[in-house]
Design an enzyme around this catalytic site. Sequence first.
Site, mmCIF file in Angstrom:
data_model
loop_
_atom_site.group_PDB
_atom_site.id
_atom_site.type_symbol
_atom_site.label_atom_id
_atom_site.label_comp_id
_atom_site.label_asym_id
_atom_site.label_seq_id
_atom_site.Cartn_x
_atom_site.Cartn_y
_atom_site.Cartn_z
ATOM 1 N N GLY A 1 -2.233 8.224 -6.032
ATOM 2 C CA GLY A 1 -1.205 7.234 -6.366
ATOM 3 C C GLY A 1 -0.664 6.563 -5.128
ATOM 4 N N ASN A 2 0.426 5.825 -5.292
ATOM 5 C CA ASN A 2 1.081 5.220 -4.137
ATOM 6 C C ASN A 2 2.595 5.250 -4.366
ATOM 7 O OD1 ASN A 2 1.936 2.579 -5.374
ATOM 8 N ND2 ASN A 2 -0.286 2.479 -5.711
ATOM 9 N N ARG A 3 3.360 4.743 -3.421
ATOM 10 C CA ARG A 3 4.811 4.914 -3.480
ATOM 11 C C ARG A 3 5.551 3.794 -4.212
ATOM 12 N NH1 ARG A 3 7.836 4.970 0.513
ATOM 13 N NH2 ARG A 3 6.546 4.000 2.094
ATOM 14 N N SER A 4 4.832 2.974 -4.959
ATOM 15 C CA SER A 4 5.530 1.904 -5.699
ATOM 16 C C SER A 4 6.433 2.524 -6.770
ATOM 17 C CB SER A 4 4.505 0.983 -6.356
ATOM 18 O OG SER A 4 5.167 0.127 -7.261
#
Length: 397
Positions: free
Chosen positions: A208-211
Amino acid sequence: MLANKTIVLGITGSIAAYKAADIASKLTQAGARVEVIMTEAATKFIAPLTLRSLTGQPVVTDMFEPAAEWSIEHIALAEAANVVVIAPATANVIAKLAAGISDDMLCCTVLATKAPVIVAPAMNVNMFENTITQENLAKLKARGFIIIDPAYGRLASGKMGLGRLAEVEEIIGTIKQVLGRSGDLAGKRIVVTAGGTQERIDPVRHIGNRSSGKMGYAVAEAARDRGAEVKLITAPTSLPEPAGIEVIHIETAVQMKEAVAKATPQADALIMAAAVADYQPKSVAKAKIKKETPSLTLELVRTPDILTEVKGNFLKVGFAAESEDVVANARQKLEKKQLDLIVANDITDSSSGFGTDTNKVTLISQDGNVESLPLLTKREVADRMLDKVVELLGKKP
Ligand code: PMT
């Protein structure tokens, strides 16, 4: 958008009446003039003085009270209202409104107003499910009233059921949507993407990512408040679903691509604020991967580029989170993905980009126009970007 708007807030005799204080306070803080009308039963649950203190306006409780400013002309509030909201609305008041009875100031105002009326019921589950109440609500709906369905939860009786007043944020969101109907995006259909996609590795893990989704949700809400019909395609976030917006939940880049393809044929604009994964695991393990080996190699393959692949005659807006050569890199993406507009985020500023409440962006459009904005809240960024969208939509054949 609430500044200088007159909102008539009707409060009726329900245990949820205390929540009306929060609604009144938030609307007043947002700049609206909130005129409260309470039924006699409502005054048994919450003191008019509370509402008077929160709104700074006299509260109407009695149609025949000579001291009350609005009582003199009993339909003056009906005429002044930009919107009337009844929250909470009891079965009794709903029945009176459906029958056109006007024996108190609230019902009188609703009967006399030409403003949109929002009704947020709150009552015992059996009263809510009773055919009479349902028929009354159906009647009101058919006459153009906007009904905010109650939520499921613990009721005053201690029972679980449908009948709790909808969340305050949902009620305020609906008010904004109704007030925005004549905004500069009225009649436009806008698809917004938000959040970071999650690419599954096995049943419990993902890449995933930090959005956080904040930027995309702010765009969706701003477009709604300016009159657009909004579809929000969102990856998992911890944000509450905004009112008045069709929310489509997805997890992966492939699912987001499918949802975008389905939502865009009728759209005027696609605004992609989502942080879409560029790679996904080549295959997803069926069972949880065990930590038996000292190292693990995952083979990743490219995800589809949604903005590049989506077809249609709508405005395409992308976002780019950049840590160096912000404008040059974003411009490259604008060209490569054939976008009308790109919003370049400067993520070297710790108050900007992923997870923050603010953003520092540059708007770059296909016609070569470059506009650098100062650090703003994500909502402000959304509105500045939508100003540009309105301008570009106006030029689009
Ligand atoms: O959610 P928040 O915490 O509020 O953070 C907001 C944000 C920083 C995520 C957002 O403002 C942002 O910048 N989103 C884009 C992130 C990014 O760098 O995207 P990108 O450079 O990988 O892609 C450029 C554009 O193409 C984006 O509009 C993206 O949605 C789109 N894209 C990307 C990859 C892909 N496979 N398909 C796409 O359509």
